[in-house]
Design an enzyme around this catalytic site. Sequence first.
Site, mmCIF file in Angstrom:
data_model
loop_
_atom_site.group_PDB
_atom_site.id
_atom_site.type_symbol
_atom_site.label_atom_id
_atom_site.label_comp_id
_atom_site.label_asym_id
_atom_site.label_seq_id
_atom_site.Cartn_x
_atom_site.Cartn_y
_atom_site.Cartn_z
ATOM 1 N N ASP A 145 0.845 -1.205 0.000
ATOM 2 C CA ASP A 145 0.000 0.000 0.000
ATOM 3 C C ASP A 145 0.874 1.248 0.000
ATOM 4 O O ASP A 145 0.551 2.255 -0.633
ATOM 5 C CB ASP A 145 -0.908 -0.010 1.243
ATOM 6 C CG ASP A 145 -2.152 0.832 1.071
ATOM 7 O OD1 ASP A 145 -2.187 1.665 0.154
ATOM 8 O OD2 ASP A 145 -3.093 0.674 1.876
ATOM 9 N N HIS A 167 -7.849 -0.592 8.884
ATOM 10 C CA HIS A 167 -6.864 -0.142 7.893
ATOM 11 C C HIS A 167 -7.117 1.349 7.668
ATOM 12 O O HIS A 167 -7.886 1.742 6.800
ATOM 13 C CB HIS A 167 -7.109 -0.967 6.616
ATOM 14 C CG HIS A 167 -6.253 -0.648 5.438
ATOM 15 N ND1 HIS A 167 -5.213 -1.448 5.021
ATOM 16 C CD2 HIS A 167 -6.290 0.358 4.539
ATOM 17 C CE1 HIS A 167 -4.664 -0.952 3.934
ATOM 18 N NE2 HIS A 167 -5.301 0.162 3.622
ATOM 19 N N HIS A 197 -5.992 5.036 6.643
ATOM 20 C CA HIS A 197 -5.063 6.004 6.064
ATOM 21 C C HIS A 197 -5.133 7.248 6.951
ATOM 22 O O HIS A 197 -6.165 7.512 7.587
ATOM 23 C CB HIS A 197 -5.435 6.302 4.608
ATOM 24 C CG HIS A 197 -5.063 5.167 3.693
ATOM 25 N ND1 HIS A 197 -3.956 5.192 2.894
ATOM 26 C CD2 HIS A 197 -5.636 3.952 3.503
ATOM 27 C CE1 HIS A 197 -3.858 4.054 2.230
ATOM 28 N NE2 HIS A 197 -4.880 3.271 2.581
ATOM 29 N N CYS A 212 -3.293 5.932 -2.086
ATOM 30 C CA CYS A 212 -3.987 5.020 -3.001
ATOM 31 C C CYS A 212 -4.048 5.693 -4.357
ATOM 32 O O CYS A 212 -4.499 6.837 -4.457
ATOM 33 C CB CYS A 212 -5.388 4.691 -2.496
ATOM 34 S SG CYS A 212 -6.322 3.702 -3.687
ATOM 35 N N ASN A 215 -0.980 5.066 4.873
ATOM 36 C CA ASN A 215 -1.582 4.462 6.070
ATOM 37 C C ASN A 215 -0.933 5.061 7.293
ATOM 38 O O ASN A 215 0.166 5.595 7.226
ATOM 39 C CB ASN A 215 -1.302 2.955 6.112
ATOM 40 C CG ASN A 215 -1.985 2.222 5.006
ATOM 41 O OD1 ASN A 215 -1.480 2.160 3.909
ATOM 42 N ND2 ASN A 215 -3.129 1.677 5.295
#
Length: 306
Positions: free
Chosen positions: A16, A214, A216, A247, A256
């Site tokens: 990611d 999860h 960000h 992303c 993240n």
Amino acid sequence: MNYPESARIVEVGPRDGLQNEKQPISTTDKIELIRRLVQAGISHIEVGSFVSPKWVPQMADSLDVMQGIERSDHVRYAALTPNMRGFEQALIAKADEVAIFGAASESFSQKNINCSIEESLERFQPIMARAKELNLPVRGYVSCILGCPYEGLITPDNAQPHFEKVKQVTQTLLDMGCYEVSLGDTIGTGTPLYTEQLLKALLKDIPANQLAVHFHDTYGQALANILVALQNGIATIDASIAGLGGCPYAQGASGNVATEDVLYMLNGMGIFTGIDLDKLIRAGQEISQKLNRKNGAKVGVANKLA
Ligand code: HMG
Ligand code: MG
């Protein structure tokens, strides 16, 4: 407050994080990052993804990375697979686990994987069937749990229907055979009370040990939201070393939450992870230098000054 005694950190930085870093990074440097993460005691790493290199060029060398790392028996090396083609690549790469990724927003699903939510779930069916035959664990993701880059923020008016949608997709992924679903605040707009409401709605019917979070950290809310998750018994936390990434299909989304910051918080709360903070900080500093990028971990920067 009851907090879990231990927590599992899923390190998503190599996937990611690096999928959205502009600076090129060599396969060798990716492999070195993963080695350092393992040395620090990380036991679950998302190494890369088998997606179209036209869509996400930064992940084009995922097979080389997977084949180049020295494996440790104590570590689970995972890869993202959007379709059967990606899944087959993951098998060649000998991934210990794959992840399928859906969304709670139609627009995001279209932009990210070029199909509707319904179609994405259909695409995942053959992956689930084959993974079951092979006894390969599959993790699920639901993106846009607390806001969407195309459909907007959570408001008092849309919160309940949106949370129902998140729950429905999460439940479907679990019913399909995912052992766990990671709830993605893709653009980091979630705030603690909405996080609490969403988790309460999910936890009515889904056990906490089948959920991961999860976040960000675009709006600096991630640690506060993680605290809410811990208070609700969720003890699996995705994080990215040095706060790398974002992303590619969520303009402006930052990385993240930084793994170092999460670990510092967990250590301070006496929640066991088995990870060495000093080694982790060094891994974060090194990758930030290689990328010629500001270290996104507050703890990584603070430690430099100490
Ligand atoms: P598509 O265009 O609908 O698929 O893309 P297609 O089957 O028509 O194929 C298009 C092209 O991609 C073809 O190549 C295929 O061969 C190739 P061309 O003929 O144009 O040269 N292709 C592939 N190549 C390599 N590996 C594959 C593969 N499949 C097709 N597996 C597709 C559909 C899903 C492939 C595309 O939309 C895609 O790759 N999207 C990238 C999605 C992505 O990686 N997003 C970022 C990760 S998700 C995320 O970050 C969110 C998360 O962190 C949670 C959160 O924060 O919320 C997980
Ligand atoms: Mg993400």
